[in-house]
Design a protein around this motif. Structure first.
Motif, short mmCIF file in Angstrom:
data_model
loop_
_atom_site.label_atom_id
_atom_site.label_comp_id
_atom_site.label_asym_id
_atom_site.label_seq_id
_atom_site.Cartn_x
_atom_site.Cartn_y
_atom_site.Cartn_z
N LYS A 79 -7.42 5.08 -6.21
CA LYS A 79 -8.80 4.67 -6.48
C LYS A 79 -9.16 3.41 -5.70
O LYS A 79 -10.07 2.66 -6.08
CB LYS A 79 -9.00 4.44 -7.98
CG LYS A 79 -8.79 5.69 -8.81
CD LYS A 79 -9.00 5.40 -10.29
CE LYS A 79 -8.77 6.66 -11.12
NZ LYS A 79 -8.93 6.40 -12.58
N GLY A 80 -8.46 3.17 -4.60
CA GLY A 80 -8.75 2.01 -3.78
C GLY A 80 -8.49 0.71 -4.51
O GLY A 80 -7.60 0.62 -5.36
N PHE B 254 0.82 -1.21 0.00
CA PHE B 254 0.00 0.00 0.00
C PHE B 254 0.86 1.26 0.00
O PHE B 254 0.44 2.31 -0.51
CB PHE B 254 -0.92 -0.01 1.22
CG PHE B 254 -1.95 1.08 1.22
CD1 PHE B 254 -3.15 0.91 0.53
CD2 PHE B 254 -1.73 2.27 1.89
CE1 PHE B 254 -4.10 1.92 0.51
CE2 PHE B 254 -2.68 3.28 1.88
CZ PHE B 254 -3.87 3.11 1.19
N GLU B 255 2.07 1.18 0.56
CA GLU B 255 2.96 2.33 0.64
C GLU B 255 3.81 2.48 -0.62
O GLU B 255 4.35 3.55 -0.89
CB GLU B 255 3.88 2.19 1.86
CG GLU B 255 3.16 2.18 3.19
CD GLU B 255 2.47 3.51 3.47
OE1 GLU B 255 2.95 4.54 2.99
OE2 GLU B 255 1.43 3.50 4.17
N LEU C 259 -0.13 -2.57 -11.36
CA LEU C 259 -0.19 -1.49 -10.38
C LEU C 259 0.84 -0.43 -10.76
O LEU C 259 1.84 -0.72 -11.40
CB LEU C 259 0.12 -2.03 -8.98
CG LEU C 259 -0.92 -2.95 -8.36
CD1 LEU C 259 -0.41 -3.48 -7.02
CD2 LEU C 259 -2.25 -2.24 -8.18
N PHE C 260 0.59 0.80 -10.33
CA PHE C 260 1.50 1.90 -10.63
C PHE C 260 2.28 2.28 -9.38
O PHE C 260 1.69 2.43 -8.29
CB PHE C 260 0.71 3.12 -11.12
CG PHE C 260 0.15 2.96 -12.50
CD1 PHE C 260 0.77 3.54 -13.59
CD2 PHE C 260 -1.01 2.22 -12.72
CE1 PHE C 260 0.26 3.39 -14.88
CE2 PHE C 260 -1.53 2.07 -13.99
CZ PHE C 260 -0.89 2.66 -15.07
N ARG D 156 -6.94 -2.38 5.44
CA ARG D 156 -7.35 -1.04 5.03
C ARG D 156 -8.71 -1.02 4.33
O ARG D 156 -9.47 -0.07 4.46
CB ARG D 156 -6.30 -0.42 4.10
CG ARG D 156 -5.00 -0.10 4.82
CD ARG D 156 -3.96 0.43 3.84
NE ARG D 156 -2.70 0.69 4.50
CZ ARG D 156 -2.36 1.84 5.10
NH1 ARG D 156 -3.24 2.83 5.09
NH2 ARG D 156 -1.20 1.99 5.66
N PHE D 157 -9.01 -2.07 3.58
CA PHE D 157 -10.23 -2.06 2.78
C PHE D 157 -11.33 -2.93 3.35
O PHE D 157 -12.45 -2.93 2.84
CB PHE D 157 -9.91 -2.45 1.34
CG PHE D 157 -9.00 -1.49 0.65
CD1 PHE D 157 -9.47 -0.24 0.27
CD2 PHE D 157 -7.68 -1.80 0.40
CE1 PHE D 157 -8.63 0.67 -0.36
CE2 PHE D 157 -6.83 -0.90 -0.22
CZ PHE D 157 -7.30 0.34 -0.60
N GLY D 158 -11.03 -3.71 4.39
CA GLY D 158 -12.05 -4.46 5.09
C GLY D 158 -12.91 -5.30 4.17
O GLY D 158 -12.42 -5.96 3.24
N GLU D 159 -14.22 -5.26 4.41
CA GLU D 159 -15.12 -6.10 3.63
C GLU D 159 -15.24 -5.63 2.18
O GLU D 159 -15.85 -6.30 1.36
CB GLU D 159 -16.50 -6.16 4.27
CG GLU D 159 -17.24 -4.84 4.28
CD GLU D 159 -18.61 -4.99 4.92
OE1 GLU D 159 -19.61 -4.89 4.20
OE2 GLU D 159 -18.67 -5.22 6.14
#
Length: 727
Positions: free
Chosen positions: A243-244, A236-237, A253-254, A447-450
């Motif tokens: 945009k989640g 994530f870092e 991924l960028f 971070r994004f849970g369900e």
């Protein structure tokens, strides 16, 4: 455009090296297939020799005086490589033409040649073309002639022709034209939204297939060593999740290099790749290709006036590998500025040991760079790029590959792996080596849970884990045998030095076990925890994703069964707690325990299925012991009755005939023509009541001809196909 019509009077024999015995049989099978079928494709790994086989098929039709079209989507280097006989420095077929963006030429001349061929009907004609040139504004007459006169169209990388203009062009070819597709990866798209080659047309069928493990075992491709180096960075870092989890809907991924801290993390991660290379590759002085990640935003402290830098990570990686960037110095600097000018050349005008390849380089420089890279023993030894050279780069001498870009596309991943599996008698390559830098993905669940349950995100998140991707890569063919014989080797490496010893870091390699049951169990437990925390709704999304995840498990040994047992006990506990959970409303109280019941029994059914169909390497006592661990009678002869017990205990359909009936209904509703007209209530009912039957039905394909016929039907909508084929 280049036209060759140098043939002297009489018959000119096109000389090709003979096919090996196995490929002779494939050659005959393909010709026989096209006696009664119009379309088909072969699926073989990169480097197997499909282009060489296609030349023999072209020759067969050419000798019979027919028109052959060799078509690619946009790969001009592949076109010219196939068109020319490099040994004789002339076109392979005397009566042929090359039509590409680099060989545009006179379209009228080609049109005249095609008309002359059709009128003469003596010697054959082969047209090598890219789709862009055929469909270009100036190519309308040529397109019409191709559509009218072509006897055989050979389409390389046919996966690039799914549901697009290329697909339309193939469907415009008449009944006269046979279509042979060739691919290493017969699909397109990211996990959860995959399109398959047989969607091109209803009569497109697989003619021949061979898997990567089979080719390695048969010594048609080089043995493979895959090494995973885990970075200490949180994904994530490192990467941009602006945009989640919707960022996972793309194939890449960028990187995020927009702040000083993020830039340092990216450089640390890149330095790890250099450490891996220096420790395990550099001393062998072998040619190495590095696939880097794209960067979306501007780079902190680099570029004039904050402008964006083309292929920044490829340039950065080349500088790190060349030792031009000191990571310790940058770590100390709170406001780092990259102390380099990105350049491929030494002061003497030679290529540096590590160079970068980008689209902005002049064509002449790109050509010179690739020529130098192909020369064994000369710089550059390492070539860094982002998206170039993934397809159509033919360099058998390439021995090592470094992956610095996580991908959500299995097709892209297979193409990357295929760069190092070609055999090379010239370089003396013993095996292809791949090194992947992987990141910690646990934070995505936190971070994004369900939210991970939305829109296939579970599969996409887990695709970021190398072991999961490798299991998918080796899901077909006898990978277990190849691993047992040392032809495929998968390891993790630890570069940590013993603290306080003052000693240099030592490499420690640890074998990775496939299937990665412990890793799958870890993430399955995370999904269970997210489901446990939820206290409203009918848990439909959670149920579907847990069912999908259940069918990913395999039992190959006792340890796998023990992981299953732990998961089963955890699910059973959650089921009991759900019955007693006073937070739950009426709807949730009704559905939540049932979700855990169904998942528990489907998981056990999958364990039994893999034991039955994939357990031939296990002895009868081992199988019986696994059954006992799983909670069944330790008698393998009763495995089918135990499988039916799972269906009765967990499914809404209690018998196989019940499954056949429901799945017939699912098949009719899931067709695109029908589904689009369902109202919202009907669609929700379809998802809730009928779609789960797909997972149960898949487990009994070999028990029911009716189920197999349904699952092999071309009527299934892609929503269902993705369940079936990604299982």
């Amino acid at each position: 455009m280049t036209i060759s019509n140098e043939a002297p009077a009489g018959i000119v024999t096109v000389e090709l090296e003979p096919l090996r015995e196995e490929k002779k049989k494939i050659f005959e099978d393909i010709l026989q297939y096209f006696e009664t079928h119009q379309r088909g494709y072969i699926k073989v790994p990169t480097g197997w020799g499909k282009t060489f086989l296609s030349k023999h098929i072209m020759k067969k039709y050419y000798d019979e005086g027919k028109l052959v079209l060799f078509l690619v989507s946009k790969n001009n280097p592949l076109l010219s490589q196939t068109y020319y006989d490099r040994k004789k420095n002339q076109p392979l077929f005397p009566n042929s033409a090359l039509l590409s963006s680099e060989q545009k030429g006179d379209r009228n001349e080609l049109a005249a040649a095609l008309k002359a061929f059709e009128q003469g009907k003596g010697e054959g004609f082969v047209l090598f073309a890219s789709l862009q040139t055929v469909l270009g504004k100036q190519g309308s007459e040529i397109k019409d002639l191709i559509l009218e006169y072509t006897d055989l169209a050979i389409v390389d990388e046919i996966h690039n022709f799914i549901n697009n203009r290329g697909n339309d062009f193939l469907n415009d070819l008449g009944e006269r034209t046979k279509i042979l597709g060739m691919t290493a990866t017969p699909f397109q798209g990211v996990v959860g939204n995959v399109k398959f080659v047989d969607e091109i047309a209803g009569d497109m069928r697989e003619v021949y297939a061979k898997t990567l493990p089979e080719c390695i075992l048969d010594e048609e491709l080089a043995p493979l060593k895959y090494t995973i180096a885990e970075s200490s960075e949180d994904i994530f870092e490192i990467f941009d999740f602006e945009k989640g989890l919707d960022e996972l809907d793309k194939q890449d991924l960028f990187l995020d290099c927009s702040t000083a801290d993020k830039l340092k993390k990216v450089i640390r991660r890149t330095q790890l790749a250099k450490d891996v290379y220096d420790s395990m590759v550099k001393h062998r002085k072998v040619k190495t290709l590095v696939f880097c990640a794209p960067v979306r935003k501007r780079v902190y402290g680099a570029g004039a006036s904050g402008e964006e830098i083309n292929a920044f990570h490829a340039k950065l990686t080349a500088s790190v590998f060349n030792g031009e960037i000191s990571v310790p110095e940058l770590e100390k600097d709170p406001d780092p500025v990259l102390p380099v000018e990105f350049d491929n050349y030494t002061p003497e005008g030679e290529f540096k040991d590590t160079a970068f390849m980008t689209s902005e380089l002049p064509k002449e420089e790109q050509s010179a760079l690739l020529t130098a890279f192909r020369e064994i023993g000369k710089p550059p030894s390492v070539l860094c790029t982002v998206g170039m050279l993934i397809e159509g780069f033919d360099f058998p001498g390439l021995e090592a590959l470094v992956l610095l870009r996580p991908t959500l596309s299995m097709r892209l991943f297979e193409q990357q792996v295929g760069r190092v599996t070609r055999l090379s008698p010239v370089s003396g390559k013993q095996k292809g080596s791949i090194f992947e830098i992987s990141d910690n993905i646990d934070s995505l669940y936190q971070r994004f849970g369900e939210g991970v349950f939305n829109g296939e995100k579970v599969d996409q998140v887990q695709m970021l884990q190398p072991e999961i991707r490798l299991e998918e890569l080796f899901s077909e063919g006898d990978a277990a045998r190849a691993i047992a014989e040392g032809k495929i080797e998968i390891n993790k490496v630890d570069f940590s030095a013993p603290k306080g010893t003052g000693k240099e870091r030592q490499i420690r390699e640890v074998p990775v076990r496939l299937p990665p049951t412990a890793i799958r169990a870890k993430y399955f437990s995370r999904l269970l925890s997210l489901t446990e925390e939820k206290d409203i709704g009918a848990f439909e999304r959670e149920k579907r994703e847990l069912m999908r995840a259940s069918l990913r498990f395999r039992v190959r040994e006792l340890r796998d069964a023990e992981e299953f047992l732990e998961l089963s006990a955890k699910i059973n506990k959650l089921k009991r707690e759900a019955y007693e959970d006073r937070r739950l409303g009426d709807v949730s109280r009704q559905h939540k325990p049932k979700v855990f019941i169904e998942i528990e029994w489907l998981l056990k059914l999958q364990a039994l299925n893999s034991l039955k169909y994939d357990g031939s390497h296990l002895s009868p006592p081992e199988k019986n012991r696994i059954l006992k661990i799983l909670g069944f009678d330790p008698d393998f002869r009763k495995i089918d009755s135990n499988r039916l017990k799972c269906l009765k205990s967990g499914s809404a359909q209690k018998t196989i005939p019940d499954l056949v009936k429901v799945l017939g209904f699912v098949s009719r509703l899931s067709s695109s023509d029908t589904y689009q007209f369902l109202d919202k209530k009907k669609k929700e009912q379809w998802k809730r009541e009928f779609l789960p039957a797909v997972y149960w039905g898949f487990c009994f394909l070999d028990d029911s001809p009716e189920l197999r016929e349904l699952f092999e039907s071309t009527e299934w909508d892609r929503r269902v196909k993705n369940i079936i084929r990604q299982k």
